[in-house]
Every structure is written in C-alpha cells, then in structure tokens.
Design a protein around this motif. Structure first.
Motif, PDB file in Angstrom:
ATOM      1  N   GLU A   9       0.842  -1.200   0.000  1.00 15.76           N
ATOM      2  CA  GLU A   9       0.000   0.000   0.000  1.00 15.76           C
ATOM      3  C   GLU A   9       0.877   1.250   0.000  1.00 15.76           C
ATOM      4  O   GLU A   9       1.736   1.420   0.876  1.00 15.76           O
ATOM      5  CB  GLU A   9      -0.906  -0.007   1.223  1.00 15.76           C
ATOM      6  CG  GLU A   9      -1.784   1.225   1.368  1.00 15.76           C
ATOM      7  CD  GLU A   9      -2.688   1.435   0.170  1.00 15.76           C
ATOM      8  OE1 GLU A   9      -2.668   2.553  -0.368  1.00 15.76           O
ATOM      9  OE2 GLU A   9      -3.404   0.480  -0.213  1.00 15.76           O
ATOM     10  N   LEU A  10       0.683   2.136  -1.007  1.00 17.84           N
ATOM     11  CA  LEU A  10       1.506   3.336  -1.147  1.00 17.84           C
ATOM     12  C   LEU A  10       0.675   4.615  -1.210  1.00 17.84           C
ATOM     13  O   LEU A  10       1.239   5.711  -1.335  1.00 17.84           O
ATOM     14  CB  LEU A  10       2.355   3.240  -2.432  1.00 17.84           C
ATOM     15  CG  LEU A  10       3.284   2.034  -2.551  1.00 17.84           C
ATOM     16  CD1 LEU A  10       3.909   2.000  -3.948  1.00 17.84           C
ATOM     17  CD2 LEU A  10       4.368   2.079  -1.485  1.00 17.84           C
ATOM     18  N   THR A  11      -0.632   4.506  -1.108  1.00 17.32           N
ATOM     19  CA  THR A  11      -1.506   5.665  -1.341  1.00 17.32           C
ATOM     20  C   THR A  11      -1.152   6.842  -0.433  1.00 17.32           C
ATOM     21  O   THR A  11      -1.081   8.002  -0.893  1.00 17.32           O
ATOM     22  CB  THR A  11      -2.979   5.270  -1.127  1.00 17.32           C
ATOM     23  OG1 THR A  11      -3.268   4.091  -1.879  1.00 17.32           O
ATOM     24  CG2 THR A  11      -3.906   6.390  -1.558  1.00 17.32           C
ATOM     25  N   ALA A  12      -0.924   6.577   0.845  1.00 18.40           N
ATOM     26  CA  ALA A  12      -0.671   7.675   1.792  1.00 18.40           C
ATOM     27  C   ALA A  12       0.595   8.442   1.460  1.00 18.40           C
ATOM     28  O   ALA A  12       0.701   9.647   1.747  1.00 18.40           O
ATOM     29  CB  ALA A  12      -0.598   7.115   3.215  1.00 18.40           C
ATOM     30  N   ILE A  13       1.579   7.756   0.852  1.00 17.55           N
ATOM     31  CA  ILE A  13       2.851   8.412   0.524  1.00 17.55           C
ATOM     32  C   ILE A  13       2.634   9.544  -0.477  1.00 17.55           C
ATOM     33  O   ILE A  13       3.343  10.560  -0.476  1.00 17.55           O
ATOM     34  CB  ILE A  13       3.849   7.372  -0.030  1.00 17.55           C
ATOM     35  CG1 ILE A  13       4.207   6.370   1.061  1.00 17.55           C
ATOM     36  CG2 ILE A  13       5.100   8.033  -0.591  1.00 17.55           C
ATOM     37  CD1 ILE A  13       5.047   5.208   0.565  1.00 17.55           C
ATOM     38  N   PHE A  14       1.622   9.401  -1.330  1.00 13.09           N
ATOM     39  CA  PHE A  14       1.407  10.373  -2.403  1.00 13.09           C
ATOM     40  C   PHE A  14       0.165  11.232  -2.149  1.00 13.09           C
ATOM     41  O   PHE A  14      -0.443  11.768  -3.079  1.00 13.09           O
ATOM     42  CB  PHE A  14       1.263   9.645  -3.743  1.00 13.09           C
ATOM     43  CG  PHE A  14       2.455   8.798  -4.089  1.00 13.09           C
ATOM     44  CD1 PHE A  14       3.613   9.376  -4.565  1.00 13.09           C
ATOM     45  CD2 PHE A  14       2.424   7.418  -3.903  1.00 13.09           C
ATOM     46  CE1 PHE A  14       4.722   8.596  -4.878  1.00 13.09           C
ATOM     47  CE2 PHE A  14       3.512   6.632  -4.214  1.00 13.09           C
ATOM     48  CZ  PHE A  14       4.674   7.218  -4.693  1.00 13.09           C
ATOM     49  N   LYS A  20      11.830  12.472 -11.806  1.00 16.20           N
ATOM     50  CA  LYS A  20      11.925  13.935 -11.718  1.00 16.20           C
ATOM     51  C   LYS A  20      10.630  14.583 -11.234  1.00 16.20           C
ATOM     52  O   LYS A  20      10.622  15.746 -10.826  1.00 16.20           O
ATOM     53  CB  LYS A  20      12.314  14.497 -13.076  1.00 16.20           C
ATOM     54  CG  LYS A  20      11.324  14.159 -14.184  1.00 16.20           C
ATOM     55  CD  LYS A  20      11.848  14.612 -15.547  1.00 16.20           C
ATOM     56  CE  LYS A  20      10.896  14.181 -16.664  1.00 16.20           C
ATOM     57  NZ  LYS A  20      11.445  14.560 -18.007  1.00 16.20           N
ATOM     58  N   PHE A  21       9.529  13.823 -11.288  1.00 18.86           N
ATOM     59  CA  PHE A  21       8.240  14.378 -10.852  1.00 18.86           C
ATOM     60  C   PHE A  21       7.938  14.095  -9.380  1.00 18.86           C
ATOM     61  O   PHE A  21       6.913  14.539  -8.865  1.00 18.86           O
ATOM     62  CB  PHE A  21       7.098  13.798 -11.699  1.00 18.86           C
ATOM     63  CG  PHE A  21       7.244  14.057 -13.171  1.00 18.86           C
ATOM     64  CD1 PHE A  21       7.122  15.340 -13.688  1.00 18.86           C
ATOM     65  CD2 PHE A  21       7.525  13.019 -14.039  1.00 18.86           C
ATOM     66  CE1 PHE A  21       7.257  15.570 -15.047  1.00 18.86           C
ATOM     67  CE2 PHE A  21       7.661  13.239 -15.397  1.00 18.86           C
ATOM     68  CZ  PHE A  21       7.538  14.520 -15.907  1.00 18.86           C
ATOM     69  N   LEU A  22       8.821  13.332  -8.728  1.00 22.37           N
ATOM     70  CA  LEU A  22       8.562  12.918  -7.351  1.00 22.37           C
ATOM     71  C   LEU A  22       9.520  13.599  -6.397  1.00 22.37           C
ATOM     72  O   LEU A  22      10.691  13.834  -6.729  1.00 22.37           O
ATOM     73  CB  LEU A  22       8.696  11.396  -7.230  1.00 22.37           C
ATOM     74  CG  LEU A  22       7.764  10.574  -8.128  1.00 22.37           C
ATOM     75  CD1 LEU A  22       8.051   9.085  -7.962  1.00 22.37           C
ATOM     76  CD2 LEU A  22       6.293  10.880  -7.828  1.00 22.37           C
ATOM     77  N   SER A  23       9.023  13.882  -5.201  1.00 23.53           N
ATOM     78  CA  SER A  23       9.859  14.540  -4.191  1.00 23.53           C
ATOM     79  C   SER A  23      10.799  13.523  -3.541  1.00 23.53           C
ATOM     80  O   SER A  23      10.550  12.312  -3.595  1.00 23.53           O
ATOM     81  CB  SER A  23       8.963  15.163  -3.115  1.00 23.53           C
ATOM     82  OG  SER A  23       8.337  14.128  -2.351  1.00 23.53           O
TER      83      SER A  23
END
Length: 606
Positions: free
Chosen positions: A316-321, A384-387
């Motif tokens: 689960e990765l939803t919260a990260i983004f 490049k689009f991710l922090s």
C-alpha cells in the motif's frame, strides 16, 4: 527355456479360495516392480508388456517386462521371439544381478529373473509412439487418439493411482463423520446456474429437454430438507463452456452438504478431507490451511485465488502520495506496488515496455517502473516528478534493495489490485505442482458484485441463495455492495479448488434478496418454484461445498493440465480423438427425438 504354452510347473495361488491379494492372481505371484533382493531364490511368475528386448547373440536374451508397478529384467537362455508390447507371462527364479550390472536407477535394479519360461499371451503391432518419457513430446491429439497405449506409461499410471488414492482418502475422512453417500440425477430440468448447459432431447415428450447437471446444487439442498443431515458424493458435472488447461466439459467434484451448521463446521470438514487427500498423494509435509478474507486477499495478492508459495505481495503506497504533484498519482483512489527481487537485471527496456502494455491490457491507465540501485537510489522516467520524501517512502514501504524492480499502479482500488495481482502471477508464480502445498480458505466474499447497468440492481456474487453475513444485514438496502456473504473458496497454489456457502433457509430473507435483485414473487415461483416450494415444509439451516477433484489431483500429481489426470479427456477444442466424438446421428434418431439439424451453427447475433 522358451515356450508359447502355459508353464507346466504349479505355482502357489495366494489368498483364500484363490482370490487375488495385492497384485497376485492365478497367473502371477508378484507385480514386476515389487521384486527385490528379499525374494532371491524364490520361483515367481510375473505378467506384463515387453518394454525392451536385447539379444546377446544366440546365448542370452534380455527382456524388460513392464506392468503398472514398474520394470523387471528377465534373462532367457537362447533367443526369444518377442517384440515391443507383446504381453508375456514369465516364470523364473529371482537372483542377484552379476557384479557391476546392477541398475541403481531402477527399483528392481538389484535383481533379475533367470531360468525363465516365457508364455506369449498376446502379440502386438508396433505402437505409434514410444511408451516411455519420450511420449511427453508427442502431440497431445496423437496421445489421446491412442489413450489406451498412453495409459500404459509410468507417468499416466502414477496419475491415475494418485487420483484413486485421493478419492479413497476423502471417503475415509468423511465416513466416520456420519456422512451418507447419495447419488443425484443426471437428467434434470434446465436451471439458471451461470454456465451454459448440455441439454438432452426427450423422445417421449417432443420439444422438451432435460439438462445435464452443472452441479448437484438443487438436489443436495433438497436432501437437507429431507432430513439426510450429512450428504456427499463424487459427482459428475457437465458444463458446455470453452475448455482450457483446468477445465473440461465433464468434471468430478467432491460434493457435500451439512445441516445445522455454520461456516466453520463446513470448513473444518472440507479441510480434513483435502488434507487427508494430500497426505495420501505425497510424502511432503502439508502445513495447516490458512484463512483470509476476500478483502485481505485482494489487498495483499490482487486476486481472490492467491498463491502463497512466493512473496511479491502488493504494498500500500496511497498515503505516501497524498499531496503528490505527480499528475498520474495526484488524487488517485489507490496506489500500490510490487517488488520484483533482482528484477532490474532481468528486465531491459523492451521487457519493461511489454509489462506496461500488459498492465494497460488488464485495465490500468499505465504502469510506473523503478529500478533500485545502490543505497536505495531509484531510476525511473518519472523520478523527476517525485519529491525526495516520496522516493524515500517508496523504498521504505517496499523494503527495496539494490537490483530490485518496483512496479506501481495508480487507479481505482479494484483495478489497482487486479492489475498488480496479474503482474505478480506473471512474474513470480511457479508451476502449479512445484514447491510446497499451500492451501488457503478465502472467506467473506461480497454478496453482490457491481450493479447491472440496465436495471440498476446489484448483481449476486455467488448465487441468490447465498446467506448474507449476519453483521451486515442492516446494510442490505442502504449499501448492498458493502454486504459480505457466507460464501467461501478453497485455493491451492493459486488454483481455485472449489466454492461453497451457507444457504438461506428462511423465506423472508430469501424474498428480501429477491427484492434487491428485482425478482418478484411471481418470477421467483416461475424460475425456482420446484426448488423453493420444499423449503416451505421446514428447512434446516445448512451449508455445503464442492471440491474440484481434477484440479486437486493435478496439483498433487505435479501436472499443469487436468487432462493428464483424467483417463479419457477431451482436447481443448472439445473433441475426443479416441472415439471421434462428437459425431452425427442418423435421421431416424433425430426423427424419434423430434429434432431437426440446421445446416449451419447459429451465430451469436442470431
């Protein structure tokens, strides 16, 4: 000595009154593959087929004699005129093979038969393909056309005997639990069970038809109404649907039903039966059967028939983004990923493009891939689009290490799970019969799956007689898609072995379900009246299950295709190369049935 006449020496006939004991009969004392060093000095008789013959000049003949139990080497003084697949009875003395000639690859490789009398019981023409492991490379249609020869092979004999052991073990597991074996009809009315039925025209009632049973569902529930309490049978079921590796027109299931039970009672009984079957078929340890909910299965594995033999679980990765500026992730209802260990080295750009196309074909808008380098450094076209925080969060959540490949999907929850679940199986799933046996129960399936676009009504996930979860009854009208059911599946190594449920036995609850589905009392009576009417006479709470025997045996035998564990299967196109079925029938037969054959098969549109 060689002879084509019966041997003159009398041999003991084991068993009282000459009845067979094990492989022993009036014609043989032992099976070919059962002879060992402990039999040295004994005069024995064996019967079987000639697997190989080797002639050493005029002095000695070596014959490998085969039956279902294995091979034994027979040494005959002089020449013996036998050929491949001749049927022989050989009487001889068991001796230790000369030093240096033992065959450790053969169970009987330490001994041989000497001073032999050979009786030719039947001659044979040369078979169309070798009856050993080389036949695995023969076209399947050829093997099936000569299935009676194919069945002589060690692999096929092992599969049939594994199947027999499974059935015997299941019967033995159920008998002490007071189950009654009952046979249900093969000619029944057509019923709306989902799959296309085979129909049988009635000669006595022209224009009317029987249907062959897709399952004994109706009759086993009526047996509960009739007070049978605990029923089972190894039921033959038929469905006219497209075939594949794990599907045949005809299949066998262990079908059972129980009264005055809840879900746990049914699961415990079925668990005992399938574990007994597994122990009968393999010497490998079988772990206890795990149990997970449908929602957990989808969240962790992306499918409702999860394979527990390997990792690569969905993360689960939803919260990260949650606050991501990346357009593809921003506001996505569900974002998940899988880690492919060592996948960076095995996936070049072309393979990654293929994976992206595969994800899109499964319904995803796209697929994000990331290679993991030293120190958790990520390489990806979207990097490049991710922090930095998002990149670090991905590595931490997936436990990624150098050399791994990460695959991410952002979409609706169901789509995200299903796409990654299929990719997980594509990339990591071993063959069905490889590795440990991992059974798992999947419970709490949704009672309804989606909404019918034409009617706006919910669609049943199982069948309309499935009992809702007692904790969700208050949601039936207000939020039907959130209602869980008392339906359950048994899965083994990623193959669904069968399904079952606790049934609705009260008319009020049944009418409530029909109402949600838009089925009026009049329609219910027209469609299901012959089934529902008996419930008005007092039906006990009951539930049941059906285990697919063909799929279970295939996995236990290490086969990927159920045709390899069925004695006389159809090809994937539905043909029988052995008998030529299906075949036309005579005009007279058609007239008797009141049936006319049209020139061409109707199209889907017609």
């Amino acid at each position: 000595m060689t002879t084509t006449q019966p041997a003159t020496g009398e041999l003991p006939i084991p068993g009282p009154g000459g009845s067979p004991v094990g492989g022993r009969t009036a014609m043989r004392t032992h099976l070919c593959g059962d002879l060992r060093a402990e039999h040295v000095g004994q005069t024995v008789s064996v019967c079987g087929w000639v697997a190989h013959r080797r002639q050493h000049g005029q002095a000695l003949s070596f014959v490998d004699l085969r039956d279902h139990s294995g091979l034994v080497q027979v040494v005959v003084d002089g020449s013996v005129d036998v050929r491949s697949e001749y049927v022989l009875r050989v009487t001889g003395t068991v001796v230790i093979r000369p030093e240096g000639t033992a065959n450790p690859a053969l169970a009987t490789g330490e001994i041989e038969l000497r001073d032999c009398a050979v009786d030719i019981l039947s001659t044979a023409i040369p078979p169309p393909f070798p009856l050993d492991v080389r036949a695995d490379a023969v076209d399947e249609s050829t093997r099936l056309a000569y299935r009676y020869l194919d069945l002589r092979r060690e692999r096929m004999q092992r599969n049939l005997r594994t199947r027999s052991a499974v059935l015997l073990a299941m019967r033995a597991a159920l008998a002490p639990l007071d189950f009654v074996e009952v046979e249900t009809p093969l000619l029944m009315p057509s019923t709306p069970e989902g799959a296309r039925e085979f129909i049988v025209p009635s000669r006595q009632f022209p224009g009317s038809f029987y249907a062959l049973p897709q399952s004994p569902q109706l009759f086993k529930q009526l047996l509960m109404v009739g007070g049978t309490d605990r029923y089972f049978q190894f039921a033959r079921c038929l469905r006219d649907e497209d075939l594949r590796a794990d599907r045949q027109y005809e299949f066998t299931q262990l079908d059972l039903e129980m009264s005055f039970v809840d879900q746990d009672d049914v699961l415990d009984v079925v668990s005992g039966a399938v574990l007994a079957a597994a122990r009968a078929a393999t010497s490998d340890p079988v772990p206890p059967i795990e149990r997970i909910t449908w929602h957990e299965a989808m969240n962790r594995f992306g499918v409702d028939k999860p394979d527990l033999r390997f990792g690569m679980e969905l993360v689960e990765l939803t919260a990260i983004f949650a606050a991501s500026g990346f357009k593809a992730f921003a506001g996505a209802p569900a974002i998940k990923g899988i880690r492919v260990p060592g996948g960076s080295a095995t996936h070049n750009r072309r393979r990654l493009d293929d994976l992206t196309d595969r994800a899109k074909s499964l319904g995803a808008k796209g697929l994000v891939w990331m290679r993991v380098g030293p120190g958790g450094e990520l390489e990806s076209p979207v990097k490049k689009f991710l922090s930095p925080e998002e990149l670090a969060g991905i590595v931490a959540a997936t436990d990624a290490v150098d050399g791994d490949l990460l695959l991410l999907v952002a979409d609706e929850w169901a789509t995200t799970c299903e796409v990654l679940g299929q990719l997980r199986n594509d990339l990591g799933r071993p063959p069905a019969g490889q590795g440990p046996l991992r059974f798992v129960w999947v419970v709490d399936f949704p009672l309804f799956v989606g909404v019918d676009a034409a009617t706006g009504r919910p669609k049943p996930g199982h069948h309309p007689f499935t009992r809702p979860h007692p904790d969700d009854l208050d949601k039936m009208e207000s939020d039907p898609l959130a209602v869980r059911s008392r339906a359950y599946d048994l899965v083994l190594n990623g193959w669904e072995l069968g399904s079952g449920s606790i049934r609705i036995h009260e008319s009020a609850l049944q009418q409530r379900i029909f109402g949600l589905l838009g089925i009026t009392p009049e329609e219910a009576n027209a469609r299901f009246g012959f089934f529902l009417t008996p419930f008005g006479y007092g039906a006990p709470p009951h539930g049941g299950f059906a285990v697919g025997i063909d799929r279970l045996v295939a996995i236990l035998a290490g086969e990927e295709n159920i045709r390899e564990v069925i004695a006389f299967p159809k090809t994937q196109s539905g043909l029988d190369p052995l008998t030529g079925a299906p075949t036309p029938v005579t005009d007279r037969q058609l007239r008797e049935l009141g049936v006319r054959v049209i020139a061409e098969a109707p199209t889907a549109a017609s």
